[in-house]
Design an enzyme around this catalytic site. Structure first.
Site, PDB file in Angstrom:
ATOM      1  CG  ASP A  77       2.784   1.011   5.829  1.00 47.96           C
ATOM      2  OD1 ASP A  77       2.479  -0.148   5.525  1.00 47.96           O
ATOM      3  OD2 ASP A  77       2.706   1.978   5.040  1.00 47.96           O
ATOM      4  CG  HIS A 127       3.920  -9.294   3.268  1.00 46.43           C
ATOM      5  ND1 HIS A 127       4.813  -8.899   2.303  1.00 46.43           N
ATOM      6  CD2 HIS A 127       3.850 -10.644   3.167  1.00 46.43           C
ATOM      7  CE1 HIS A 127       5.250  -9.958   1.629  1.00 46.43           C
ATOM      8  NE2 HIS A 127       4.668 -11.029   2.135  1.00 46.43           N
TER       9      HIS A 127
END
Ligand code: GDG
Length: 462
Positions: A364, A156
């Site tokens: 991110d 992720h």
């Protein structure tokens, strides 16, 4: 259809229903469709290994298998190796990374324990899907126990460039462990390329195709599976009559204000100090917005036992106090900083009631806030998303105002551009963005990953 077995650090309480994020909903949906099993930590901490137990629960046809962690596990596996070594390195922050032998051992220990728990529960035809940086070695641990099933892994968070990873002690066996999966999935093509470069440059691997590698005597499939949100569920929260009432209350709509919004876990990867500095620069460059523009920053608490998180909180509180002291007035607080978890309903109302969504992480994996902000907008009068080029979401969301979060002036100018953008341009950009977000929503994300995992092997029906 083969049964799906999911392993992740945390197993979320499935009864939280529509309050849960799209990601959880999408994993639950995939599990429900395949009478699946979900294994992981239940969030509890016990004193020692003697106090550990495994509990099983059935929820709408899904088997949940959960266990607590010991205090040592929590410190070494969770706060230590996962969040003080892997998290900073994967976010390109070697300067913040801490390494100790104890934490690496704790990480191995918990992954071994999870493999021990899972192994006896597996059927020969199960598809196994391990999630995220906490569980990198789980697949290899299962292989050691003779498991020959199709096993996939999804990361992720970002995958760093080879030289950054190479500086991390313990990286060798982690990469070897990744090679034991059938499929390794990433959020973006940059992450996939960084991984493939590492395997080719450091381990002599060879690319067989864009998504296939040959390394350590076997073929490994990789893929890009950008995580999405449950678009319709989010739209319905943001457009409910209760949301209207909330927006009125939160923003006192009658007043002519410019609402700029940031929503993040209080994490150093999210670029919050840089964002505040950019907002300050915006007030300096465009004084006409003083007394009217407010930055509302929701910074929800996270990993508060890690020093780097204590430091970032102090820095942020100092900066918002400084800006409010310098620019604020009796009737205007430039920065409204809220260090609290707020409800999903409140978040949706905040998104919908703000003219600018400021999403400026320094790095991110994806960033779901960017997608939620777009989904929550009024399509006839949408706000503008200002998005860091270093968020995974920027790879697809081209119609956002893409900025370099380190460039204070550029972000300040983007805020001004967002505020002064014509309604036609805002609507055009919003339409394009919402189509892209729909195309890669949470439902299609899990389907695509599972489909790719199935395609790796010829899985016979159970
Ligand atoms: C990791 C990766 C990747 C935030 N504050 C509150 C709250 N949130 C919700 C948001 C959003 C979620 O948390 C945050 O998701 P992000 O994607 O922005 O970031 P991470 O937590 O760092 O997640 C990231 C993600 O995994 C999925 O793969 O995109 O890159 O770092 O849904 O709305 N929710 C509520 N109150 C808050 O105060 N209810």
């Amino acid at each position: 259809m083969n049964r799906l077995v999911v392993a992740s650090n945390r197993v979320v309480d499935p009864e939280c229903g529509p309050g849960a994020g799209g990601l959880v909903v999408s994993v639950l949906e995939a599990l429900r469709n395949r009478e699946g099993l979900w294994l992981g930590w239940n969030g509890e901490i016990v004193a020692s290994e003697e106090d550990l137990s495994i509990s099983r629960q059935n929820f709408e046809g899904i088997t949940l298998v959960v266990t607590p962690l010991t205090e040592a596990d929590y410190n070494e596996y969770y706060l230590g190796f996962s969040n003080s070594s892997l998290w900073p390195v994967h976010h390109y922050r070697l300067d913040l990374a801490k390494f100790t032998q104890e934490s690496a051992e704790g990480y191995r220990r918990v992954n071994d324990r999870f493999a021990d728990m899972l192994h006896p529960l597996l059927k020969r035809t199960d598809l196994i899907w391990a999630h995220d940086y906490h569980l990198i070695p789980l697949g290899a641990n299962l292989r050691e126990r003779g498991v020959n099933n199709a096993i996939g892994f999804f990361l992720h968070i970002p995958f760093p460039p080879p030289d950054v990873l190479a500086a991390m002690p313990e990286h060798g066996w982690l990469i070897d462990a990744l090679l034991q999966y059938d499929l390794v999935g990433f959020q973006t093509s940059v992450d996939q390329a960084n991984f493939c470069r590492f395997v080719c440059e450091f381990l002599g691997g060879k690319m067989r195709s864009q998504d296939t590698l040959f390394a350590a005597g076997k073929t490994l499939n990789t893929g890009v599976f950008p995580v999405g949100i449950d678009v319709d569920a989010f739209i319905s929260i943001a457009t409910s009559p209760e949301a209207e009432v909330r927006i009125e209350r939160l923003y006192r709509r009658g007043e002519s204000r410019v609402n700029i919004l940031g929503v993040d876990r209080l994490d150093y990867s999210k670029g919050l100090p840089d964002r505040l500095r950019a907002f300050k620069r915006f007030l300096e460059l465009y004084p006409q917005h003083r007394k009217a523009a407010t930055l509302m920053q929701i910074a929800s608490p996270t990993r508060e036992d890690v020093q780097a998180y204590i430091d970032i909180r102090r820095e942020l509180e100092g900066l918002s106090g400084e800006i409010n002291g310098e620019f604020g007035d009796f009737d205007w607080t430039p920065v409204r900083y809220i260090h609290r978890l707020v409800s999903r309903e409140t978040l949706a109302a905040l998104y919908r009631g703000s003219q600018v969504g400021l999403v400026t992480p320094l790095r991110d994996g994806m960033n779901l806030v960017a997608k939620e902000y777009v989904a929550a907008q009024d399509e006839n009068d949408p706000g503008v998303l200002v998005l860091s080029r270093f968020a995974g979401a920027a790879e697809a969301l081209e119609e956002a105002l893409i900025v370099n979060p380190y460039d204070t002036d550029e972000v300040a100018q983007a805020i001004q551009r967002a505020i002064t953008m014509s309604r036609d341009e805002r609507m055009e950009r919003h339409q394009a963005l919402i189509s892209r977000i729909r195309l890669g929503d949470a439902h299609s994300w899990s389907k695509k990953f599972i489909h790719a995992l199935e395609a790796c092997r010829c899985c016979t029906a159970a």
